[in-house]
Structure formats: C-alpha cells, structure tokens
Scaffold this active site. Sequence first.
Site, PDB file in Angstrom:
ATOM      1  N   ASP A  16       0.792  -1.224   0.000  1.00 25.20           N
ATOM      2  CA  ASP A  16       0.000   0.000   0.000  1.00 25.20           C
ATOM      3  C   ASP A  16       0.830   1.282   0.000  1.00 25.20           C
ATOM      4  O   ASP A  16       0.295   2.350  -0.226  1.00 25.20           O
ATOM      5  CB  ASP A  16      -0.926   0.029   1.221  1.00 25.20           C
ATOM      6  CG  ASP A  16      -1.826  -1.194   1.268  1.00 25.20           C
ATOM      7  OD1 ASP A  16      -2.188  -1.698   0.192  1.00 25.20           O
ATOM      8  OD2 ASP A  16      -2.136  -1.653   2.379  1.00 25.20           O
ATOM      9  N   CYS A  20       6.180  -0.487   2.324  1.00 22.32           N
ATOM     10  CA  CYS A  20       5.891  -1.880   1.957  1.00 22.32           C
ATOM     11  C   CYS A  20       6.839  -2.321   0.842  1.00 22.32           C
ATOM     12  O   CYS A  20       7.448  -3.397   0.905  1.00 22.32           O
ATOM     13  CB  CYS A  20       4.452  -2.025   1.480  1.00 22.32           C
ATOM     14  SG  CYS A  20       3.186  -1.594   2.676  1.00 22.32           S
ATOM     15  N   CYS A 365       5.772   6.640  13.931  1.00 27.90           N
ATOM     16  CA  CYS A 365       5.599   5.758  12.768  1.00 27.90           C
ATOM     17  C   CYS A 365       5.695   6.576  11.483  1.00 27.90           C
ATOM     18  O   CYS A 365       5.015   7.596  11.348  1.00 27.90           O
ATOM     19  CB  CYS A 365       4.245   5.057  12.837  1.00 27.90           C
ATOM     20  SG  CYS A 365       4.159   3.803  14.122  1.00 27.90           S
ATOM     21  N   ASP A 409       8.947  23.493 -31.640  1.00 27.71           N
ATOM     22  CA  ASP A 409       9.075  23.311 -33.075  1.00 27.71           C
ATOM     23  C   ASP A 409       7.882  24.028 -33.716  1.00 27.71           C
ATOM     24  O   ASP A 409       6.912  24.358 -33.022  1.00 27.71           O
ATOM     25  CB  ASP A 409       9.069  21.812 -33.388  1.00 27.71           C
ATOM     26  CG  ASP A 409       9.254  21.532 -34.874  1.00 27.71           C
ATOM     27  OD1 ASP A 409       9.956  22.318 -35.534  1.00 27.71           O
ATOM     28  OD2 ASP A 409       8.696  20.546 -35.368  1.00 27.71           O
ATOM     29  N   THR A 411       6.299  23.246 -37.337  1.00 27.01           N
ATOM     30  CA  THR A 411       5.414  22.398 -38.126  1.00 27.01           C
ATOM     31  C   THR A 411       4.922  21.207 -37.318  1.00 27.01           C
ATOM     32  O   THR A 411       5.709  20.414 -36.811  1.00 27.01           O
ATOM     33  CB  THR A 411       6.131  21.899 -39.391  1.00 27.01           C
ATOM     34  OG1 THR A 411       6.650  23.024 -40.096  1.00 27.01           O
ATOM     35  CG2 THR A 411       5.180  21.120 -40.287  1.00 27.01           C
ATOM     36  N   ASP A 606       8.246  16.969 -32.527  1.00 23.75           N
ATOM     37  CA  ASP A 606       7.562  15.763 -32.997  1.00 23.75           C
ATOM     38  C   ASP A 606       8.286  14.482 -32.620  1.00 23.75           C
ATOM     39  O   ASP A 606       7.821  13.387 -32.919  1.00 23.75           O
ATOM     40  CB  ASP A 606       7.338  15.817 -34.506  1.00 23.75           C
ATOM     41  CG  ASP A 606       8.650  15.876 -35.288  1.00 23.75           C
ATOM     42  OD1 ASP A 606       9.715  15.665 -34.683  1.00 23.75           O
ATOM     43  OD2 ASP A 606       8.598  16.123 -36.504  1.00 23.75           O
ATOM     44  N   ASP A 692      -1.066   8.937  13.948  1.00 19.42           N
ATOM     45  CA  ASP A 692      -0.363   8.311  12.823  1.00 19.42           C
ATOM     46  C   ASP A 692      -1.344   7.858  11.745  1.00 19.42           C
ATOM     47  O   ASP A 692      -1.196   8.180  10.566  1.00 19.42           O
ATOM     48  CB  ASP A 692       0.457   7.119  13.310  1.00 19.42           C
ATOM     49  CG  ASP A 692       1.129   6.406  12.149  1.00 19.42           C
ATOM     50  OD1 ASP A 692       2.004   7.024  11.512  1.00 19.42           O
ATOM     51  OD2 ASP A 692       0.774   5.255  11.851  1.00 19.42           O
TER      52      ASP A 692
END
Length: 713
Positions: A16, A20, A365, A409, A411, A606, A692
């Site tokens: 989670d 972990c 914690c 850019d 074009t 592009d 906590d």
Amino acid sequence: MTAPQTISRFQVENMDCASCAAKVDTAVRRVPGVSDVSVSVTAATMTVTHAPDINLRALARTVAALGYPSKLVQAVGDHAGSGHAHQHERSDRPFWSSTKARLTIASAVALAVAYGVGHLRPSIAVSAFLVALAVGLLPIARRAVLAALAGTPFSIEALMTIAALGAVIIGATEEAAVVVLLFLVGELLEGFAASHARAGIQGLTRLVPKIARLERNGELSEVPADSLAIGATVLVRPGDRMPADGVVTEGESAVDEAPVTGESVPKRKAPGDPVFAGTMNGDGVLRVRVTATAEDNTIARVVRLVEEAQESKAPTERFIDRFSRFYTPAVVAVAALTAVLPPLLAGADWSAWIYKALAVLLIGCPCALVISTPAAIAAGLSAGARRGLLMKGGAVLETVGRLTTVAFDKTGTLTRGRPVVTDVLPFGRDAAVVLSLAAALEAGSSHPLALAILARAAEAKVPVPPAGASAAIPGRGVVGRVGGVDVFLGSPAAAAERAPVSPEQAAAIAALTEAGKSVSVLVAHGALAGAIALRDEPREDAVRGLAALRSAGISAIMLTGDNRRTAEAVGAGLGIEVRSELMPEDKQRIVLDLKARGAIVGKVGDGINDAPALAAADVGIAMGGGTDVALETADAAVLHGRVMDIADMVGLSRAVMANIRQNIAIALGLKAVFLVTTLLGVTGLWPAILADTGATVLVTANAMRLLGWRGAA
C-alpha cells in the site's frame, strides 16, 4: 562473460505504500541468485532479474512471509526480452474481502467480545483483552520478526509490536488492544486508497473490447480482441469500441477519443486516418487495418508507461526515502531516552514515562511521511495520463513545474502540420469559379496542397467538374481541360510563362508570398483567372496556450527549420520569438545555450527531427497522437497535440508539488503536535496511533484529490 539472467514478474498483494515496497525490495535482494529488483506499489508488481536456476516458488514464499502474497504472472526471458508474455489481470475482488480486512474484522470482533466479557466478568477482563490483543498483534509481530530477519529491523510492524508489548507490561492491556485495532483499521484504509489510485489508470485497460469482428476472405467472424495480428482487418460498427490500434481503410465516422486522449469533441475519421484501441465509433461503419498487437496498443503502452513512471522516483521522494531511513531509528532512540532519562535523572515514575515513550514510538511511525510524496506523484501521473499528458516518472513531473523557457518546433507543433487554403484571390472571375477550376485539376491527387484545395472546395460547397487530359508538370504545376477550357494551376513563375501578369496582379501575389504563404496561380483560356494562397496555419489553441505559459512566468521561443519568411509570419501571429532555417544540431545548440544561461528548458517537438534538442533539454516533450515516437522518444508526451496541453502539464506539476508540500506539513505537523501533548501528559496511546493513522489517511486523501484534476484544455 556475464552469466545469463532471467527476468520474472510477480503480482504482489497488500502493498500500500513505499515502506511496503522497501521491505519487499530489501528481502528479495538478499535471496541468492537475485541481481536486481524493481517493485511498483502502483502496479502491484515486482520485477526480479535473477539466475535462470533460482527457485521462484521459494522467492514468492519469502515475500508472502512478510505479509505480501505473490504469484508469478510473467516470465520475460533474458535482458533483451524475447517477445511479450501474457499479463494476467489483477484481482477485482472488493477490498473488504482481503486478508487485511478479515484480520481487522476478527480483531474488532475479539475486542468487542473482550469488552462484553469484561463487563459481565470483571475478574477476567485482563485475560479477555490479552486474547483480543493477540488476535490482531500476532500476525503483526510475525511480520515484524520476518522483516527484521530480511533486513528491515525498523519496520512499522516492529514499532507497533514494541509499543503493544510495552503497554501490556505496564498494565495498559485494554489500551494496547484498541491501539492494535486502530492500526489495522489504518492499514485497511491505506489499502483502500492505494487500490483506488491503482484502479484509476488500470481502468483504461477495460475500455478495449474483449471481442473483435475479424474480416477474412470476405467473411466475418468474432474472435478475441487480444488475438488480432498486425495487418488483420476488423469491422467496427456504430457504437462499438475499437478493438485495436489501426488505420481506417474504408468508411467515414466520428470517433470519440476522450477515454484515450482527453479530446472532448469526436474526431471525423476517413480512410488513412489512425484510430486507437478503446475509442468509441460514432455514426458510420469502419473497416480498420490493425497496426499493433494487444500488448502494444496505445492504451497498453500508456498503462505500461505510467506504471514505469511511478516506479521512477522524484528528487523529493528520494530525499524523503533517505530521511525516513534515519528518521525511524531516531524515533526509537528518542522513545528509549524518554522512557529512561526522566526516571534516572529526576526520579520520575517509571510506568508513566514508559507509557509516554510508547506513545512517542507510535507517533513516530513513518507511514504518513513516507507515503506523502509517492501518493501525490502517482495520483498526478494517473490524472495526467487519463487526459493525454504522459510523463515518464516523478523526476519529470517535478521538473516540468520548474520550467522557465519552452522551445517549440513549428510544423506539427505550433501549427497543424498540414497546409490549408487561406486566400482565394480572383482576377476577373468569381472566387467560387477559381476554386472550382483548381479543385477540378487537383481531383484524385494526394499531394498536401491538392488535398487542402479540395477540402476548401468541399467546405465552400462549390462544384468540382471533371477534368480531361490532366497531367502534372514536374516542378511547375498541373494542366488539364475543364468544360472545354484549357486550365493550368502552378507556381507564379510558371503561370507568368503562360499568361501576362499585370503590375497589380504581381503586387497582390507578392503580398501573399511576403506573408509566408505558398501561392498557386490559376491560368484559364490564356489569362490569369486567380490565385490561391495556402499556409500551415497555427493550431486553434496556440495563442491561448502560449498566453497561458506567459501568465505562468514561462517564456516561449520557436525553433524551426522552415524558411525565415514563413516562420516569422507565423511567429508574428502568435507573438513568439522566432529562430528559423535551423538544422537539428542548431536547435540542440540553442537549447544548450539557454541552459548555460540558467534557464530550465522544455523542448516541444515531434520526437523525430527534434531528437537532439529533445535530449538536450531538461524536459523533452513529444507532440503526437499516441505514436511510438511520441510515447518513447521524449521525457513526456501530449497525445492530442494541443499547445494548451503544455501549460496544463506545467499546471499539473505545480499542483502535485503543492500537494506534496501540504502532505509533508500534515505528516510532520500532526506528529509535532502530538509529541508535545504526549510529553506533557495530555494525550496517550490512543491519540498517538490515531495521529499516525489519521495523518496517513489525510495525506492519502489529499493526494487522491489530484485524480480529479482537469486542466484548462
């Protein structure tokens, strides 16, 4: 010679937050034969690079022992990769049926029974609460021990176990049982929030239909969509979703691309136009040639890109990770000193100060702090991806918000990438006649200028008569016979060779050319009939997008290889500084010069001829419609190619960074408040764990707000 390596991918449950993932990572790296590990909380997966002879079942048991059941879902092969393996779908079961939920429910029931027994038989109340405590604490303590043996001694489970056992020793058994239940509830809420965030991007995969109508040898058959091969032809009826990425070969229809690109208005599709898997066909039947397999279609690549991006940590996240490694041991040390120093130095009551020390341990914690950054980044990346804004990791997301200059850019980036008719200038004939004759000559041609003229004729609804004896004259134009009249359409110089040009006509043509437009002159019956001007015009939102960047404090510059006159004409209309007639290496040099002067530079292009400049920029952003180049070349990509999307990307980045600052303030602020109140004796164990858990839930909920981000585009 390097020993051969295999890559295996596991689905991992119950992860989670970042802590972990850190426990899983640390444990797996200690397994003999493992050379690398990549754990993704967002994707709920673990990718392991290992020796071919490793026992994968034993490895999965190692992870499961920590409280994270896992199973092998994909064996990729060696580093080079040998094709694609099937990716198993993740479980869609409700969160309340998970192992964590069952443990939480069992603990709650046991605590309720303990209160009932304590009320009826006070003499055995302590024993009842010890049993209730054991129901919730034993699985937590087991995970703590296994995590310590696997290299993570200062886990949240270890802090919880120490605090609960300490509470029992000083006689606070009832309180210890309640604290354990609150801890389990907090973990359950974390899991719910994590699964909600995970579902945001994974929901895209459900847009692709399971069944496709395959056309083969003139016959239709229904086949699984994920079995379609490149080159296959599928029939898509009105109201159906596209089963694959492809190109329309027959038919016209409006296609709703909102689920993939965020484009609010359906796009008209005709033969030759690309379509994306998961988009909704509107009002016409389309035949589509498949261009990508199921694991490589646009949606699959977007999901894969976002999952990989969420594994890539931002600088702020890496700092928080490093900080938490020292923070947790420091909290344990402070708690120990809190328990020992006042009784030893001032003769204070041992029981009272041990109680306070246990509360300090719970307050310390690190869950809320550790999750503060990745939760916001994951939500931001998911929100952006669902609206066609893709960023390859937290580092990119963080940098985009700090840009000071964006180099565009021209074009296909600031402009549409295709010419359109801007002026129809008649010379002695009606403008509709000029357009009609020009369209007659260009009918059937696929040249971009011809297509622009035909599109304008269709828009103006002028007739397009048939042309006879049509022929292209290379480098000069096209000639033919329309309605018994010889007609020529070509460059001004070629037209001047076929018909006299008056000074007024020459001046009018020169004015169009000076404005950066391509001019085609029509000659009919030996005389100039008119002129048609064409230009690659700016995108509809270009002015608004550039204005949004300016209001965000970001300057813009156009870098183009186009000729100076055309570039400056477009630049003047957009109000942007222009550098023209540039080679790719020139664009790269300008970007490096800007960076050398202290600018944080984004380059938008592009993804092909701008590759050197994209690589040189602090953030390279590709404009495109889901192509491989748009998704893979640069650091970021905008799927639907709007200029406003660049400003939106900056806005999203700044919103995420503001959210992270809020989260850190919530996490540390609540801890500071409860630390003071605990040491003063105002609050105890219950408020400590609530602080906590509450901070973790608040931080996660605050991050989840980003999933509702919309942007201005």
